[in-house]
Design an enzyme around this catalytic site. Structure first.
Site, PDB file in Angstrom:
ATOM      1  N   LYS A 158      23.729  15.622 -33.102  1.00  0.00           N
ATOM      2  CA  LYS A 158      23.181  16.623 -32.169  1.00  0.00           C
ATOM      3  C   LYS A 158      24.268  16.876 -31.142  1.00  0.00           C
ATOM      4  O   LYS A 158      24.702  15.927 -30.467  1.00  0.00           O
ATOM      5  CB  LYS A 158      21.946  16.083 -31.445  1.00  0.00           C
ATOM      6  CG  LYS A 158      20.698  15.954 -32.311  1.00  0.00           C
ATOM      7  CD  LYS A 158      19.509  15.454 -31.509  1.00  0.00           C
ATOM      8  CE  LYS A 158      18.309  15.256 -32.417  1.00  0.00           C
ATOM      9  NZ  LYS A 158      17.203  14.548 -31.729  1.00  0.00           N
ATOM     10  N   GLY A 201      17.819  18.449 -34.253  1.00  0.00           N
ATOM     11  CA  GLY A 201      17.450  19.524 -33.342  1.00  0.00           C
ATOM     12  C   GLY A 201      16.736  18.978 -32.123  1.00  0.00           C
ATOM     13  O   GLY A 201      16.288  17.829 -32.114  1.00  0.00           O
ATOM     14  N   GLU A 221      14.676   7.211 -39.541  1.00  0.00           N
ATOM     15  CA  GLU A 221      15.501   7.603 -38.396  1.00  0.00           C
ATOM     16  C   GLU A 221      15.118   6.790 -37.157  1.00  0.00           C
ATOM     17  O   GLU A 221      13.937   6.673 -36.819  1.00  0.00           O
ATOM     18  CB  GLU A 221      15.280   9.102 -38.161  1.00  0.00           C
ATOM     19  CG  GLU A 221      16.240   9.759 -37.179  1.00  0.00           C
ATOM     20  CD  GLU A 221      15.978  11.273 -37.056  1.00  0.00           C
ATOM     21  OE1 GLU A 221      15.476  11.899 -38.010  1.00  0.00           O
ATOM     22  OE2 GLU A 221      16.272  11.824 -35.984  1.00  0.00           O
ATOM     23  N   ASP A 240      19.979   8.367 -34.610  1.00  0.00           N
ATOM     24  CA  ASP A 240      19.947   9.588 -33.785  1.00  0.00           C
ATOM     25  C   ASP A 240      20.311   9.173 -32.352  1.00  0.00           C
ATOM     26  O   ASP A 240      21.496   9.190 -31.975  1.00  0.00           O
ATOM     27  CB  ASP A 240      18.537  10.211 -33.896  1.00  0.00           C
ATOM     28  CG  ASP A 240      18.287  11.387 -32.961  1.00  0.00           C
ATOM     29  OD1 ASP A 240      19.137  11.688 -32.115  1.00  0.00           O
ATOM     30  OD2 ASP A 240      17.211  12.026 -33.060  1.00  0.00           O
ATOM     31  N   LYS A 248      10.060  16.057 -42.361  1.00  0.00           N
ATOM     32  CA  LYS A 248      10.237  14.833 -41.571  1.00  0.00           C
ATOM     33  C   LYS A 248       8.980  14.655 -40.753  1.00  0.00           C
ATOM     34  O   LYS A 248       8.503  15.611 -40.140  1.00  0.00           O
ATOM     35  CB  LYS A 248      11.474  14.984 -40.688  1.00  0.00           C
ATOM     36  CG  LYS A 248      11.529  14.099 -39.451  1.00  0.00           C
ATOM     37  CD  LYS A 248      12.909  14.150 -38.821  1.00  0.00           C
ATOM     38  CE  LYS A 248      12.858  14.155 -37.309  1.00  0.00           C
ATOM     39  NZ  LYS A 248      14.197  14.251 -36.700  1.00  0.00           N
ATOM     40  N   ASP A 285      10.806   9.505 -38.624  1.00  0.00           N
ATOM     41  CA  ASP A 285      11.588   9.336 -37.387  1.00  0.00           C
ATOM     42  C   ASP A 285      10.726   8.603 -36.359  1.00  0.00           C
ATOM     43  O   ASP A 285       9.665   9.103 -35.971  1.00  0.00           O
ATOM     44  CB  ASP A 285      12.006  10.718 -36.861  1.00  0.00           C
ATOM     45  CG  ASP A 285      12.916  10.634 -35.638  1.00  0.00           C
ATOM     46  OD1 ASP A 285      13.205   9.511 -35.171  1.00  0.00           O
ATOM     47  OD2 ASP A 285      13.339  11.703 -35.147  1.00  0.00           O
ATOM     48  N   LYS A 296       7.063  12.328 -37.675  1.00  0.00           N
ATOM     49  CA  LYS A 296       7.263  11.378 -36.583  1.00  0.00           C
ATOM     50  C   LYS A 296       6.336  10.199 -36.820  1.00  0.00           C
ATOM     51  O   LYS A 296       5.174  10.391 -37.207  1.00  0.00           O
ATOM     52  CB  LYS A 296       6.918  12.057 -35.250  1.00  0.00           C
ATOM     53  CG  LYS A 296       7.873  13.180 -34.888  1.00  0.00           C
ATOM     54  CD  LYS A 296       9.238  12.623 -34.530  1.00  0.00           C
ATOM     55  CE  LYS A 296      10.175  13.708 -34.049  1.00  0.00           C
ATOM     56  NZ  LYS A 296      11.486  13.164 -33.687  1.00  0.00           N
ATOM     57  N   SER A 323      10.588  19.300 -38.818  1.00  0.00           N
ATOM     58  CA  SER A 323      10.155  18.055 -38.193  1.00  0.00           C
ATOM     59  C   SER A 323       8.705  18.242 -37.739  1.00  0.00           C
ATOM     60  O   SER A 323       8.424  19.112 -36.919  1.00  0.00           O
ATOM     61  CB  SER A 323      11.075  17.763 -37.001  1.00  0.00           C
ATOM     62  OG  SER A 323      10.629  16.642 -36.287  1.00  0.00           O
TER      63      SER A 323
HETATM   64  O1  OSB Z   1      14.243  12.803 -32.605  1.00  0.00           O
HETATM   65  O2  OSB Z   1      14.925  14.396 -33.789  1.00  0.00           O
HETATM   66  C1  OSB Z   1      14.320  13.995 -32.798  1.00  0.00           C
HETATM   67  C2  OSB Z   1      12.743  16.963 -30.978  1.00  0.00           C
HETATM   68  C3  OSB Z   1      12.902  16.586 -29.673  1.00  0.00           C
HETATM   69  C4  OSB Z   1      13.476  15.359 -29.407  1.00  0.00           C
HETATM   70  C5  OSB Z   1      13.896  14.521 -30.441  1.00  0.00           C
HETATM   71  C6  OSB Z   1      13.750  14.920 -31.761  1.00  0.00           C
HETATM   72  C7  OSB Z   1      13.123  16.153 -32.040  1.00  0.00           C
HETATM   73  C8  OSB Z   1      12.833  16.642 -33.369  1.00  0.00           C
HETATM   74  C9  OSB Z   1      12.721  18.142 -33.535  1.00  0.00           C
HETATM   75  O3  OSB Z   1      12.586  15.922 -34.303  1.00  0.00           O
HETATM   76  C10 OSB Z   1      13.758  18.733 -34.400  1.00  0.00           C
HETATM   77  C11 OSB Z   1      13.811  20.241 -34.297  1.00  0.00           C
HETATM   78  O4  OSB Z   1      14.409  20.784 -33.354  1.00  0.00           O
HETATM   79  O5  OSB Z   1      13.255  20.904 -35.176  1.00  0.00           O
HETATM   80 MG    MG Z   2      15.344  11.864 -34.141  1.00  0.00          MG
END
Ligand code: OSB
Ligand code: MG
Length: 370
Positions: free
Chosen positions: A262, A290, A213, A238, A161, A188, A163, A135
């Site tokens: 999660k 994650g 996402e 999510d 992925k 995401d 953001k 991510s």
């Molecule tokens: O939205 O998936 C998410 C990290 C913190 C809070 C929300 C998210 C995330 C990530 C990181 O996208 C995923 C990872 O742990 O590698």
């Molecule tokens: Mg997410």
């Protein structure tokens, strides 16, 4: 047999690189490690709540409070040490899934260690390795983002992925596709849009994305279903997915075609397995999200993602992608084929290094019966 002692530690660790989502830029992470002790065996869990209520309403402070004042006393009073009993008995309390999950995870690790089996074996995992994705947060510039993606692909990650947020979305996907036309790519939004952005989000259909996402805020299953009817890209939820009930409602409404699991967000492995099985039955693929966990939380994620219906690459990356020195030994590494091996030793199968935990600890409290 019953738990003799439960320990909570509040830790803070700096990231190797800042992590920016639509809601914040973070340079470090504050989280809680839970330890349960029984007959010389120690089980480890992690509470993924963060210092501020940005991803969900929980914080490290609320989690500490409900663990200390409710979940831990009831666990000790009822002499609970099995995670399934824990899930059932804590059902009397509402909410606080991240706090709830942290202690449940520690009990799963304890149970597996006492049986001498790797965690995934005791709850039905079947894979030998899990598919690692990464991510990538919002960067200051597009070249910086492209450089990071390039480096992660070199390391073997099978899926990227990014953001997104208004102003850093379709335009960025276009740049990525110019340089990497064929990679598995998904985006995401962490709830940064609303139904009024539906036409704008429809443009994402042009970039061959695996999924979009959480475009809308968590409590908006209805508008997600309206969006999913308008766009071709599969919507993955999510933040919206809080339990098996929200999954069932989301699928009945057509709010998503893919589910991100999660353990922290849904309150533990027992609930995660229910969601996994329900989705498998409905032919809806899931994958493991994650929360930038330490190696302890990530080890739990690795075992969970070995269940058969985890069909997309996961947000589970190597230790060094997050922290200079992870809390565990050995660290998680990515194999040349882009997978992470599931540890074979009992329990989580990796050893938490107590000196590193202590170095990162801000506060610690021990709980016993009486
Ligand atoms: O939205 O998936 C998410 C990290 C913190 C809070 C929300 C998210 C995330 C990530 C990181 O996208 C995923 C990872 O742990 O590698
Ligand atoms: Mg997410």
């Amino acid at each position: 047999m019953s738990i003799e002692r439960i320990e909570l530690s509040l830790l803070k660790m700096p990231y190797v690189h800042y992590f920016e989502t639509s809601f914040s830029r973070e340079y470090d992470r504050t989280f809680i490690i839970v330890k349960v002790f029984e007959e010389g065996v120690v089980g480890y869990g992690e509470v993924v709540a963060t210092a501020s209520p940005l991803y969900s309403c929980e914080t490290t402070t609320t989690a500490w409070h409900v663990l200390k004042d409710f979940f831990i006393p009831l666990t000790l009073k009822m002499a609970i040490s099995d995670p399934v009993d824990y899930h059932r008995e804590m059902g009397m309390y509402r909410g606080h899934p991240m706090a709830r999950a942290g202690l449940e995870l520690a009990l799963w690790d304890l149970k597996a260690k006492k049986k001498g089996q790797p965690l995934y074996k005791i709850y039905g995992g079947i894979k030998e390795g899990i598919t690692a994705g990464v991510s990538v947060g919002i960067q200051d510039t597009v070249p910086e983002l492209l450089n990071r993606i390039h480096a992660f692909l070199e390391e073997g990650y099978q899926r990227i992925k990014i953001k997104i947020k208004p102003g850093w979305d379709g335009n960025i996907c276009r740049e990525i596709r110019k340089e990497f036309p064929d990679i598995l790519l998904q985006v995401d939004a962490n709830g940064a849009y609303g139904i009024e952005d539906a036409e704008h989000l429809k443009e994402l259909d042009g970039y061959g994305l695996l999924m979009l996402e959480q475009p809308f805020p968590p409590y908006d299953l209805w508008d997600h279903s309206r969006l999913q009817k308008l766009i071709k890209t599969p919507v993955c939820l999510d933040e919206s997915i809080l339990s098996l009930i929200t999954v069932r409602q989301a699928l009945e409404m057509g709010s998503c075609r893919i589910v991100n699991i999660k353990v922290g967000r849904i309150g533990g492995i027992v609930e995660a397995r229910k969601i996994h099985d329900f989705c498998q039955d409905k032919k809806i693929p899931v994958w493991c999200g994650g929360m930038l966990e330490s190696g302890i939380g990530r080890a739990h994620n690795v075992h969970l993602a070995s269940l058969p219906n985890f069909l997309f690459p996961n947000d589970i990356s190597a230790s060094k992608r997050y922290y200079k020195q992870d809390l565990i030994d050995p660290a998680f590494d990515i194999e040349p084929d882009g997978t992470i091996k599931i540890p074979r030793d009992p329990g989580i199968g990796v050893k938490p290094v107590e000196t590193r935990i202590q170095e990162a600890t801000l506060k610690r409290e021990i709980f016993r019966n009486h």
